[in-house]
Design a protein around this motif. Sequence first.
Motif, mmCIF file in Angstrom:
data_model
loop_
_atom_site.group_PDB
_atom_site.id
_atom_site.type_symbol
_atom_site.label_atom_id
_atom_site.label_comp_id
_atom_site.label_asym_id
_atom_site.label_seq_id
_atom_site.Cartn_x
_atom_site.Cartn_y
_atom_site.Cartn_z
ATOM 1 N N PHE A 6 0.858 -1.180 0.000
ATOM 2 C CA PHE A 6 0.000 0.000 0.000
ATOM 3 C C PHE A 6 0.892 1.226 0.000
ATOM 4 O O PHE A 6 1.602 1.479 0.986
ATOM 5 N N TYR A 22 -14.113 -5.943 0.743
ATOM 6 C CA TYR A 22 -13.091 -5.126 1.389
ATOM 7 C C TYR A 22 -12.012 -6.017 1.979
ATOM 8 O O TYR A 22 -12.202 -7.216 2.186
ATOM 9 N N ILE A 33 -5.816 -0.080 7.678
ATOM 10 C CA ILE A 33 -6.743 0.463 6.687
ATOM 11 C C ILE A 33 -7.731 -0.617 6.269
ATOM 12 O O ILE A 33 -7.458 -1.806 6.396
ATOM 13 N N GLY A 35 -9.555 -1.329 2.776
ATOM 14 C CA GLY A 35 -9.572 -0.905 1.379
ATOM 15 C C GLY A 35 -10.556 -1.712 0.559
ATOM 16 O O GLY A 35 -10.884 -2.848 0.893
ATOM 17 N N THR A 36 -11.028 -1.087 -0.513
ATOM 18 C CA THR A 36 -11.950 -1.755 -1.430
ATOM 19 C C THR A 36 -11.491 -1.507 -2.871
ATOM 20 O O THR A 36 -11.048 -0.408 -3.200
ATOM 21 N N ASN A 39 -15.251 -0.151 -4.577
ATOM 22 C CA ASN A 39 -15.887 1.000 -3.929
ATOM 23 C C ASN A 39 -17.417 0.911 -3.916
ATOM 24 O O ASN A 39 -18.107 1.904 -4.123
ATOM 25 N N PHE A 53 -6.520 -0.549 -4.555
ATOM 26 C CA PHE A 53 -7.705 -0.023 -3.874
ATOM 27 C C PHE A 53 -8.202 1.230 -4.584
ATOM 28 O O PHE A 53 -7.434 2.119 -4.924
ATOM 29 N N SER A 55 -10.580 2.991 -2.996
ATOM 30 C CA SER A 55 -10.792 3.847 -1.825
ATOM 31 C C SER A 55 -10.445 3.058 -0.574
ATOM 32 O O SER A 55 -10.334 1.830 -0.604
ATOM 33 N N PHE A 56 -10.249 3.801 0.524
ATOM 34 C CA PHE A 56 -9.911 3.159 1.787
ATOM 35 C C PHE A 56 -10.281 4.079 2.941
ATOM 36 O O PHE A 56 -10.474 5.290 2.773
ATOM 37 N N THR A 58 -8.945 4.830 7.025
ATOM 38 C CA THR A 58 -7.818 4.626 7.927
ATOM 39 C C THR A 58 -8.299 4.554 9.370
ATOM 40 O O THR A 58 -9.122 5.366 9.789
#
Length: 121
Positions: A6, A22, A33, A35-36, A39, A53, A55-56, A58
């Motif tokens: 990442f 995810y 995190i 992540g996907t 999304n 990913f 989006s993610f 945190t």
Amino acid sequence: MDKINFAGVEGEVIETSPHGSYVVVKLSDRITIVGTTNNQFNWEEMPDAASGFESFITYIGLRSTIEATKYLAVVAKVGGYTVKKEAEPRKAKRVKDFPLEIKVRGLTPEFVAEVIRCKQK
């Protein structure tokens, strides 16, 4: 456990959703995190080419509620944010090495990686 890259940081995959929607990745003792790649949750788009990913979100581990104020101030300075119901520290669910955590949105992959690299030095 599987590893994932990442933003140049090698993380450990600690959970994958049953349908692969995810992936939960431990990047350091304090930062995890979720992540996907598709999304489907309509999170803010913050793509990371290394992990794939789209989006993610945190999660930052905390030892006390006092730490939350410090971390939220730093997060706000770099464009991160929490939604109202997530602004208060909660019992850690994603960051296993800490008693509390906060859920942060809007951070860039590069910022998350930089924070981790600074803590490892």
